[in-house]
Scaffold this active site. Structure first.
Site, PDB file in Angstrom:
ATOM      1  N   GLY A  41       1.381  -3.858   4.225  1.00 30.18           N
ATOM      2  CA  GLY A  41       0.220  -3.898   5.124  1.00 30.18           C
ATOM      3  C   GLY A  41      -0.669  -2.738   4.704  1.00 30.18           C
ATOM      4  O   GLY A  41      -0.178  -1.637   4.438  1.00 30.18           O
ATOM      5  N   GLY A  43      -2.680  -0.909   6.339  1.00 29.71           N
ATOM      6  CA  GLY A  43      -2.619   0.236   7.250  1.00 29.71           C
ATOM      7  C   GLY A  43      -1.385   1.073   6.985  1.00 29.71           C
ATOM      8  O   GLY A  43      -1.461   2.285   6.775  1.00 29.71           O
ATOM      9  N   ASP A 218     -11.625   0.668 -15.710  1.00 35.68           N
ATOM     10  CA  ASP A 218     -12.821   1.479 -15.973  1.00 35.68           C
ATOM     11  C   ASP A 218     -12.873   2.730 -15.100  1.00 35.68           C
ATOM     12  O   ASP A 218     -13.908   3.405 -15.038  1.00 35.68           O
ATOM     13  CB  ASP A 218     -14.087   0.634 -15.788  1.00 35.68           C
ATOM     14  CG  ASP A 218     -14.186  -0.432 -16.868  1.00 35.68           C
ATOM     15  OD1 ASP A 218     -13.743  -0.141 -17.999  1.00 35.68           O
ATOM     16  OD2 ASP A 218     -14.641  -1.546 -16.587  1.00 35.68           O
ATOM     17  N   ASP A 246      -4.316   1.208  -1.978  1.00 33.89           N
ATOM     18  CA  ASP A 246      -3.926   1.958  -0.771  1.00 33.89           C
ATOM     19  C   ASP A 246      -3.480   3.376  -1.140  1.00 33.89           C
ATOM     20  O   ASP A 246      -3.783   4.342  -0.434  1.00 33.89           O
ATOM     21  CB  ASP A 246      -2.782   1.232  -0.044  1.00 33.89           C
ATOM     22  CG  ASP A 246      -3.188  -0.173   0.390  1.00 33.89           C
ATOM     23  OD1 ASP A 246      -4.379  -0.370   0.704  1.00 33.89           O
ATOM     24  OD2 ASP A 246      -2.317  -1.063   0.409  1.00 33.89           O
TER      25      ASP A 246
HETATM   26  O1  RIB Z   1      -2.789  -3.667  -0.236  1.00 38.09           O
HETATM   27  C1  RIB Z   1      -1.514  -4.250  -0.363  1.00 38.09           C
HETATM   28  C2  RIB Z   1      -1.103  -4.880   0.928  1.00 38.09           C
HETATM   29  O2  RIB Z   1      -1.979  -5.967   1.211  1.00 38.09           O
HETATM   30  C3  RIB Z   1       0.279  -5.488   0.935  1.00 38.09           C
HETATM   31  O3  RIB Z   1       1.293  -4.566   1.263  1.00 38.09           O
HETATM   32  C4  RIB Z   1       0.141  -6.664   1.896  1.00 38.09           C
HETATM   33  O4  RIB Z   1       0.883  -6.520   3.070  1.00 38.09           O
HETATM   34  C5  RIB Z   1      -1.354  -6.794   2.179  1.00 38.09           C
HETATM   35  O5  RIB Z   1      -1.702  -6.307   3.398  1.00 38.09           O
END
Ligand code: RIB
EC number: 2.7.1.15
Length: 299
Positions: A41, A43, A218, A246
Protein backbone atom coordinates in the site's frame (compact mmCIF):
# COMPACT_ATOMS: atom_id res chain seq x y z
CA UNK A 1 13.38 23.14 18.66
CA UNK A 2 10.95 20.18 18.70
CA UNK A 3 11.38 17.58 16.00
CA UNK A 4 8.87 17.88 13.19
CA UNK A 5 6.51 14.94 12.89
CA UNK A 6 5.51 13.13 9.72
CA UNK A 7 1.91 12.03 9.29
CA UNK A 8 1.32 9.69 6.37
CA UNK A 9 -2.46 9.47 5.85
CA UNK A 10 -2.86 6.64 3.38
CA UNK A 11 -3.49 3.10 2.26
CA UNK A 12 -2.46 -0.24 3.70
CA UNK A 13 -2.69 -3.24 1.38
CA UNK A 14 -2.01 -6.92 1.53
CA UNK A 15 0.02 -7.42 -1.65
CA UNK A 16 -0.53 -10.74 -3.46
CA UNK A 17 2.61 -10.91 -5.57
CA UNK A 18 2.84 -13.34 -8.51
CA UNK A 19 6.16 -13.96 -10.28
CA UNK A 20 5.44 -14.43 -14.00
CA UNK A 21 7.47 -14.65 -17.20
CA UNK A 22 5.34 -11.90 -18.78
CA UNK A 23 2.16 -10.03 -17.83
CA UNK A 24 -1.09 -11.81 -18.68
CA UNK A 25 -2.60 -10.30 -21.85
CA UNK A 26 -6.29 -10.05 -22.82
CA UNK A 27 -7.88 -13.52 -22.84
CA UNK A 28 -4.62 -15.17 -21.76
CA UNK A 29 -4.16 -17.53 -18.80
CA UNK A 30 -0.60 -17.86 -17.52
CA UNK A 31 1.01 -19.83 -14.67
CA UNK A 32 2.83 -18.02 -11.85
CA UNK A 33 6.26 -19.35 -10.84
CA UNK A 34 5.76 -18.20 -7.25
CA UNK A 35 3.23 -16.34 -5.06
CA UNK A 36 3.77 -14.42 -1.83
CA UNK A 37 1.54 -12.27 0.37
CA UNK A 38 3.33 -9.29 1.88
CA UNK A 39 2.62 -5.84 3.32
CA UNK A 40 2.25 -2.87 1.01
CA UNK A 41 0.00 0.00 0.00
CA UNK A 42 1.51 3.35 -0.92
CA UNK A 43 0.66 4.80 2.49
CA UNK A 44 2.25 1.96 4.44
CA UNK A 45 5.31 1.78 2.15
CA UNK A 46 5.98 5.52 2.38
CA UNK A 47 5.51 5.51 6.17
CA UNK A 48 7.97 2.61 6.46
CA UNK A 49 10.48 4.46 4.26
CA UNK A 50 10.25 7.57 6.48
CA UNK A 51 10.60 5.51 9.66
CA UNK A 52 13.53 3.46 8.34
CA UNK A 53 15.15 6.76 7.33
CA UNK A 54 14.89 7.86 10.99
CA UNK A 55 11.90 10.28 10.89
CA UNK A 56 9.27 10.35 13.64
CA UNK A 57 6.46 8.83 11.58
CA UNK A 58 2.75 8.23 12.15
CA UNK A 59 0.53 6.28 9.76
CA UNK A 60 -3.21 7.04 9.79
CA UNK A 61 -5.68 4.94 7.85
CA UNK A 62 -8.05 2.04 8.12
CA UNK A 63 -7.46 -1.69 7.96
CA UNK A 64 -10.02 -4.44 7.48
CA UNK A 65 -9.92 -8.21 7.78
CA UNK A 66 -6.30 -9.38 7.86
CA UNK A 67 -5.21 -6.01 9.24
CA UNK A 68 -3.21 -7.34 12.19
CA UNK A 69 -0.28 -8.26 9.97
CA UNK A 70 -0.23 -4.72 8.51
CA UNK A 71 -0.31 -3.11 11.95
CA UNK A 72 2.38 -5.44 13.36
CA UNK A 73 4.61 -4.80 10.37
CA UNK A 74 4.34 -1.03 10.84
CA UNK A 75 5.33 -1.39 14.50
CA UNK A 76 8.22 -3.69 13.63
CA UNK A 77 9.68 -0.98 11.38
CA UNK A 78 9.15 1.85 13.90
CA UNK A 79 5.99 3.47 12.47
CA UNK A 80 3.58 4.80 15.16
CA UNK A 81 0.21 3.11 14.73
CA UNK A 82 -1.87 5.17 17.22
CA UNK A 83 -4.02 6.59 14.40
CA UNK A 84 -4.73 3.33 12.58
CA UNK A 85 -8.34 2.23 12.84
CA UNK A 86 -9.58 -1.26 12.14
CA UNK A 87 -12.97 -2.58 11.08
CA UNK A 88 -14.40 -5.88 9.90
CA UNK A 89 -15.04 -4.90 6.25
CA UNK A 90 -12.74 -6.30 3.54
CA UNK A 91 -9.40 -4.50 3.69
CA UNK A 92 -7.32 -3.05 0.86
CA UNK A 93 -5.34 -5.47 -1.24
CA UNK A 94 -3.30 -5.54 -4.40
CA UNK A 95 -2.74 -8.14 -7.11
CA UNK A 96 0.79 -7.63 -8.41
CA UNK A 97 2.43 -9.39 -11.35
CA UNK A 98 6.24 -9.13 -11.38
CA UNK A 99 7.83 -10.17 -14.68
CA UNK A 100 11.26 -11.61 -15.44
CA UNK A 101 12.71 -8.08 -15.83
CA UNK A 102 11.43 -7.02 -12.38
CA UNK A 103 8.74 -4.72 -13.83
CA UNK A 104 5.30 -4.83 -12.24
CA UNK A 105 1.64 -4.48 -13.13
CA UNK A 106 -0.71 -3.73 -10.22
CA UNK A 107 -4.46 -3.88 -9.57
CA UNK A 108 -5.66 -2.42 -6.28
CA UNK A 109 -8.87 -3.05 -4.42
CA UNK A 110 -9.50 -0.09 -2.06
CA UNK A 111 -11.67 -1.78 0.60
CA UNK A 112 -11.35 -0.05 3.97
CA UNK A 113 -8.77 2.39 2.53
CA UNK A 114 -11.74 4.17 0.95
CA UNK A 115 -13.74 4.47 4.20
CA UNK A 116 -12.02 7.41 5.94
CA UNK A 117 -14.62 9.70 7.52
CA UNK A 118 -14.34 13.49 8.01
CA UNK A 119 -14.73 13.03 11.76
CA UNK A 120 -11.82 10.56 11.94
CA UNK A 121 -9.65 12.84 9.80
CA UNK A 122 -10.35 15.88 11.99
CA UNK A 123 -9.52 13.95 15.16
CA UNK A 124 -6.17 12.79 13.78
CA UNK A 125 -5.15 16.20 12.40
CA UNK A 126 -5.79 17.83 15.79
CA UNK A 127 -2.69 16.00 17.05
CA UNK A 128 -0.41 17.76 14.54
CA UNK A 129 0.90 21.31 14.36
CA UNK A 130 2.03 23.89 11.87
CA UNK A 131 5.26 22.76 10.20
CA UNK A 132 4.55 19.04 10.64
CA UNK A 133 4.50 17.18 7.32
CA UNK A 134 1.39 15.50 5.90
CA UNK A 135 2.12 12.93 3.17
CA UNK A 136 -0.73 11.87 0.87
CA UNK A 137 -1.18 9.53 -2.08
CA UNK A 138 -4.33 8.78 -4.05
CA UNK A 139 -5.36 5.40 -2.62
CA UNK A 140 -7.78 6.72 0.04
CA UNK A 141 -11.02 8.74 -0.11
CA UNK A 142 -11.69 12.26 1.23
CA UNK A 143 -8.44 13.86 0.01
CA UNK A 144 -10.01 17.34 -0.53
CA UNK A 145 -11.17 17.41 3.10
CA UNK A 146 -7.76 16.24 4.35
CA UNK A 147 -5.94 18.89 2.33
CA UNK A 148 -8.27 21.68 3.42
CA UNK A 149 -8.06 20.81 7.15
CA UNK A 150 -4.28 20.25 7.11
CA UNK A 151 -3.80 23.57 5.32
CA UNK A 152 -5.86 25.34 7.99
CA UNK A 153 -3.51 23.85 10.61
CA UNK A 154 -0.45 25.12 8.74
CA UNK A 155 0.89 21.67 7.93
CA UNK A 156 3.33 21.23 5.05
CA UNK A 157 1.40 19.10 2.55
CA UNK A 158 3.13 16.66 0.20
CA UNK A 159 1.00 14.96 -2.46
CA UNK A 160 2.06 11.94 -4.48
CA UNK A 161 -0.81 11.90 -7.05
CA UNK A 162 -0.58 8.17 -7.58
CA UNK A 163 -2.58 6.60 -9.10
CA UNK A 164 -3.57 9.69 -11.09
CA UNK A 165 -7.28 10.49 -11.56
CA UNK A 166 -8.82 13.61 -13.13
CA UNK A 167 -10.75 14.29 -9.89
CA UNK A 168 -7.42 15.20 -8.24
CA UNK A 169 -7.45 18.51 -10.15
CA UNK A 170 -10.16 19.75 -7.79
CA UNK A 171 -8.76 18.37 -4.52
CA UNK A 172 -7.23 21.71 -3.46
CA UNK A 173 -3.90 21.42 -5.28
CA UNK A 174 -3.13 25.10 -4.67
CA UNK A 175 -2.78 24.27 -0.95
CA UNK A 176 -0.20 21.57 -1.60
CA UNK A 177 3.43 22.57 -0.91
CA UNK A 178 5.15 19.69 -2.68
CA UNK A 179 4.07 17.43 -5.52
CA UNK A 180 6.14 14.26 -6.08
CA UNK A 181 5.32 12.21 -9.17
CA UNK A 182 6.76 10.03 -11.91
CA UNK A 183 6.94 10.75 -15.63
CA UNK A 184 3.69 8.89 -16.38
CA UNK A 185 1.69 10.88 -13.81
CA UNK A 186 3.39 14.10 -14.97
CA UNK A 187 2.24 13.43 -18.54
CA UNK A 188 -1.30 12.67 -17.34
CA UNK A 189 -1.37 15.96 -15.41
CA UNK A 190 0.28 18.30 -17.92
CA UNK A 191 0.02 16.59 -21.32
CA UNK A 192 3.80 17.15 -21.71
CA UNK A 193 6.42 14.42 -22.32
CA UNK A 194 9.69 16.32 -21.91
CA UNK A 195 10.75 16.96 -18.30
CA UNK A 196 11.57 20.64 -18.93
CA UNK A 197 8.16 21.22 -20.54
CA UNK A 198 6.48 19.41 -17.62
CA UNK A 199 8.22 21.67 -15.11
CA UNK A 200 7.39 24.81 -17.15
CA UNK A 201 3.77 23.80 -17.17
CA UNK A 202 3.73 23.24 -13.40
CA UNK A 203 5.39 26.66 -12.86
CA UNK A 204 2.56 28.25 -14.83
CA UNK A 205 -0.23 26.26 -13.15
CA UNK A 206 1.04 26.36 -9.53
CA UNK A 207 3.80 29.00 -9.20
CA UNK A 208 4.47 28.32 -5.49
CA UNK A 209 4.42 24.55 -5.61
CA UNK A 210 7.69 22.60 -5.32
CA UNK A 211 7.91 19.68 -7.74
CA UNK A 212 9.91 16.46 -7.52
CA UNK A 213 9.87 14.49 -10.76
CA UNK A 214 11.21 10.92 -10.99
CA UNK A 215 12.22 9.78 -14.46
CA UNK A 216 13.24 6.12 -14.10
CA UNK A 217 16.56 5.53 -15.84
CA UNK A 218 16.84 9.27 -16.57
CA UNK A 219 17.17 10.13 -12.88
CA UNK A 220 15.14 12.73 -11.00
CA UNK A 221 14.57 16.50 -10.91
CA UNK A 222 13.42 19.03 -8.34
CA UNK A 223 12.00 22.47 -9.08
CA UNK A 224 11.69 24.89 -6.17
CA UNK A 225 11.90 28.68 -5.76
CA UNK A 226 12.63 29.12 -9.46
CA UNK A 227 15.61 26.73 -9.36
CA UNK A 228 15.81 23.38 -11.10
CA UNK A 229 18.13 20.59 -9.92
CA UNK A 230 18.68 17.08 -11.18
CA UNK A 231 20.33 13.84 -10.07
CA UNK A 232 21.24 10.75 -12.08
CA UNK A 233 19.60 7.38 -11.59
CA UNK A 234 21.64 4.83 -9.62
CA UNK A 235 21.84 1.72 -11.80
CA UNK A 236 21.21 -1.72 -10.42
CA UNK A 237 19.84 -5.11 -11.54
CA UNK A 238 16.08 -4.80 -11.02
CA UNK A 239 14.47 -7.79 -9.30
CA UNK A 240 11.20 -6.09 -8.34
CA UNK A 241 10.40 -2.40 -8.89
CA UNK A 242 7.44 -2.41 -6.45
CA UNK A 243 7.71 0.43 -3.89
CA UNK A 244 10.69 2.11 -5.61
CA UNK A 245 8.68 5.35 -5.86
CA UNK A 246 7.47 5.03 -2.26
CA UNK A 247 11.04 4.56 -1.05
CA UNK A 248 12.14 7.62 -3.04
CA UNK A 249 9.35 9.71 -1.48
CA UNK A 250 10.07 8.66 2.11
CA UNK A 251 13.82 9.12 1.89
CA UNK A 252 13.67 12.37 -0.11
CA UNK A 253 11.50 14.12 2.49
CA UNK A 254 13.25 12.50 5.48
CA UNK A 255 16.45 14.07 4.12
CA UNK A 256 14.72 17.47 3.70
CA UNK A 257 13.45 17.22 7.32
CA UNK A 258 17.01 16.48 8.41
CA UNK A 259 18.09 19.78 6.81
CA UNK A 260 19.80 18.34 3.73
CA UNK A 261 19.70 20.30 0.47
CA UNK A 262 17.30 19.24 -2.24
CA UNK A 263 20.22 18.04 -4.35
CA UNK A 264 21.52 15.83 -1.52
CA UNK A 265 17.99 14.56 -0.92
CA UNK A 266 17.60 13.61 -4.61
CA UNK A 267 20.90 11.72 -4.56
CA UNK A 268 20.16 9.78 -1.38
CA UNK A 269 16.60 8.97 -2.49
CA UNK A 270 17.91 7.64 -5.84
CA UNK A 271 20.51 5.49 -4.09
CA UNK A 272 17.93 4.03 -1.69
CA UNK A 273 15.33 3.40 -4.42
CA UNK A 274 18.00 1.40 -6.30
CA UNK A 275 18.53 -0.80 -3.22
CA UNK A 276 14.76 -1.39 -2.98
CA UNK A 277 14.44 -2.53 -6.61
CA UNK A 278 17.29 -5.00 -6.13
CA UNK A 279 15.13 -6.88 -3.56
CA UNK A 280 11.76 -8.59 -3.67
CA UNK A 281 8.65 -7.13 -2.01
CA UNK A 282 7.42 -3.69 -0.99
CA UNK A 283 7.86 -2.47 2.62
CA UNK A 284 10.25 -5.30 3.48
CA UNK A 285 12.58 -4.34 0.62
CA UNK A 286 13.17 -0.77 1.88
CA UNK A 287 16.57 -0.46 3.59
CA UNK A 288 17.31 1.18 6.95
CA UNK A 289 19.36 4.39 7.03
CA UNK A 290 22.32 2.48 8.59
CA UNK A 291 22.59 0.26 5.49
CA UNK A 292 22.44 3.32 3.26
CA UNK A 293 25.17 5.12 5.21
CA UNK A 294 27.35 1.99 5.17
CA UNK A 295 27.00 1.81 1.41
CA UNK A 296 27.85 5.52 1.06
CA UNK A 297 31.02 4.94 3.12
CA UNK A 298 32.04 1.99 0.93
CA UNK A 299 31.69 4.03 -2.32
O1 RIB B 1 3.59 1.57 -4.74
C1 RIB B 1 3.51 0.18 -4.57
C2 RIB B 1 2.22 -0.20 -3.92
O2 RIB B 1 1.15 0.12 -4.80
C3 RIB B 1 2.05 -1.67 -3.62
O3 RIB B 1 2.59 -2.05 -2.37
C4 RIB B 1 0.55 -1.89 -3.77
O4 RIB B 1 -0.09 -2.21 -2.57
C5 RIB B 1 0.00 -0.60 -4.38
O5 RIB B 1 -0.63 0.18 -3.47
Amino acid sequence: MTEKKVLVYGSLNLDHVYSVDHFAGPGETIPARDMKVSCGGKGLNQAVAFAKAGAQTYLAGKTGSGGDLLRDTCREYGVHTDYLKSCSEPGGHAVIQVDAQGQNSIIIFGGTNRMQTEEEISRVLEQFDGGDFLILQNEINNLPYLIQRAHERGMEIVLNPSPWEESLRSCGLEQVSWLILNEVEAFQMTGEQEPEAVLDQFRRMYPDMKIVLTLGEDGSMCQSSGLCLSAPCVRTRAVDTTAAGDTFTGYFFAEILRGRTEEQALRTASQVAAITVSRRGAAAAIPYLREVLDEQERN
